[in-house]
Design an enzyme around this catalytic site. Sequence first.
Site, PDB file in Angstrom:
ATOM      1  N   SER A 250       0.921  -1.136  -0.120  1.00 28.45           N
ATOM      2  CA  SER A 250      -0.016   0.058   0.061  1.00 28.45           C
ATOM      3  C   SER A 250       0.841   1.327   0.087  1.00 28.45           C
ATOM      4  O   SER A 250       2.141   1.077   0.078  1.00 28.45           O
ATOM      5  CB  SER A 250      -0.904  -0.085   1.250  1.00 28.45           C
ATOM      6  OG  SER A 250       0.022   0.066   2.215  1.00 28.45           O
ATOM      7  N   LYS A 251       0.180   2.516   0.134  1.00 27.42           N
ATOM      8  CA  LYS A 251       0.993   3.694  -0.102  1.00 27.42           C
ATOM      9  C   LYS A 251       2.217   3.771   1.088  1.00 27.42           C
ATOM     10  O   LYS A 251       3.049   4.320   0.967  1.00 27.42           O
ATOM     11  CB  LYS A 251      -0.168   4.770  -0.115  1.00 27.42           C
ATOM     12  CG  LYS A 251      -0.851   5.063  -1.270  1.00 27.42           C
ATOM     13  CD  LYS A 251      -1.772   6.158  -1.192  1.00 27.42           C
ATOM     14  CE  LYS A 251      -2.504   6.254  -2.653  1.00 27.42           C
ATOM     15  NZ  LYS A 251      -3.554   7.553  -2.512  1.00 27.42           N
ATOM     16  N   ARG A 252       1.514   3.266   2.295  1.00 25.55           N
ATOM     17  CA  ARG A 252       2.559   3.357   3.364  1.00 25.55           C
ATOM     18  C   ARG A 252       3.894   2.764   3.119  1.00 25.55           C
ATOM     19  O   ARG A 252       4.864   3.044   4.147  1.00 25.55           O
ATOM     20  CB  ARG A 252       1.910   2.967   4.735  1.00 25.55           C
ATOM     21  CG  ARG A 252       1.584   1.319   4.683  1.00 25.55           C
ATOM     22  CD  ARG A 252       0.479   1.102   5.944  1.00 25.55           C
ATOM     23  NE  ARG A 252       0.220  -0.209   5.994  1.00 25.55           N
ATOM     24  CZ  ARG A 252       1.078  -1.074   6.326  1.00 25.55           C
ATOM     25  NH1 ARG A 252       1.996  -1.175   6.704  1.00 25.55           N
ATOM     26  NH2 ARG A 252       0.546  -2.488   6.228  1.00 25.55           N
TER      27      ARG A 252
END
Length: 469
Positions: A250-252
């Site tokens: 994911s973006k994290r």
Amino acid sequence: MTTLPQLTPVRSRFAPSPTGYLHLGGARTALFAWALARHLGGQFILRIEDTDLERSTPEAVQAILDGMAWLDLGYEEGPYYQMQRMERYRVVIADMLRQGTAYYCYCSPQELDAMREAQRARGEKPRYDGRWRPERDKALPPVPEGVKPVVRFRNPLDGEVTWHDFVKGTITISNRELDDLIIARPDGTPTYNFCVVVDDWDMRITHVIRGDDHVNNTPRQINILKALEAQVPEYGHVPMILGPDGEKLSKRHGAVSVMQYAEQGYLPEAMINYLARLGWSHGDDEIFSREQLVQWFDVEHLSKSAAQWDPKKLNWLNQHYIKQADLSRLEAWVRPRVEQLGGQWQGAPALAPVLALLRDRCETLQQLAEAALLFYAPFQLDPALRAEHVTAAVLPALRDFAQQAQQVAWTKEALAALIKNLIAQHGLKMPQFAIPLRVLVTGRTQTPSVDAVLELLGRETVLARLAGL
């Protein structure tokens, strides 16, 4: 051992929804579908599934096209856009209604909610109960006034859907697990699963590679294809990509858009190589070209387990491709980055030999551009740094260097010999002389080999910066 039927011609597709950027999982799916078509001498089709009007944007479409272009995943047909095919979907739905493979359902959202609540209360799986499904000798409810119906597919009530998934193996789903899928909304717009079926049918898709989040869609799509008497493609569902922590990527976890990696200075061949190894392998080969990927690609070695994203591995591969890159190509990539960082070309050395000197130390094009500022940023010497390193003990040797450097051949080898002689004459060790010399001519204490740096800076620049010793 998994083998694919040699249907002719082989036609695979990549069908992203333009609701955001081209993410890494989508790029890997596109790569596998592209490699399969190329390996089997087939055709690769790009289709944009843009029926989600609330989330689909022209910018997202362009991001997909940019990502495909950067990765050089060329396609023989497309991009096709589902929103431009609405009339075709309506024609097929009308035919299905006439043939009885689809029907109108007038259930309101409130009725459906009540239906599901009652099923949950009885401990049953929530599903449409078929109250508007036409059956022999069945009395349908009266058509309510002012209610626009949906169109549902008449799914088989009995039997099973079985397909041999060329990644996961044979999968069987009972038709009793599947209710009658909505294929058109009250406003007449078709739903995702129906559009996919008609597109795959019309585009003569023979092989579908997609993420395993689509496994639940596959039995529904197969049943619709069979109702249309259309060819059912071969399906392969690849597991998701996990982040370094084992959670879904994911973006994290950092940049997850393909074009973000382009902006950060990754080479497309490194990304192709790395994505290919996320869920596919050819023996122990870690580094291979696009041509080798096409030659070697087979579905037998697609992994059944989730792959894990490893930024260090990608950086290692990217550094390898930077080292191997043609210098003129590398220069074309790095030059605008140097300019963006404020680099100036006037009076500075040519970029290609600078890159040749620096590239072994850099993992990305951006790092390479930043390193190149050693030669192209405006020269500044911090007085405190000079005072710390240019001491009375080393000044005589530096002055001798400035004098003798006026006559020595300006080559790396000659400069190295001069430095070696001077440190011997003055009883110094290499760092005692080289660090002050670096500070005076570059403003830094650390650089690549000082003789190579001096050679590239040029006699005029070096002597000018040593003037006044």
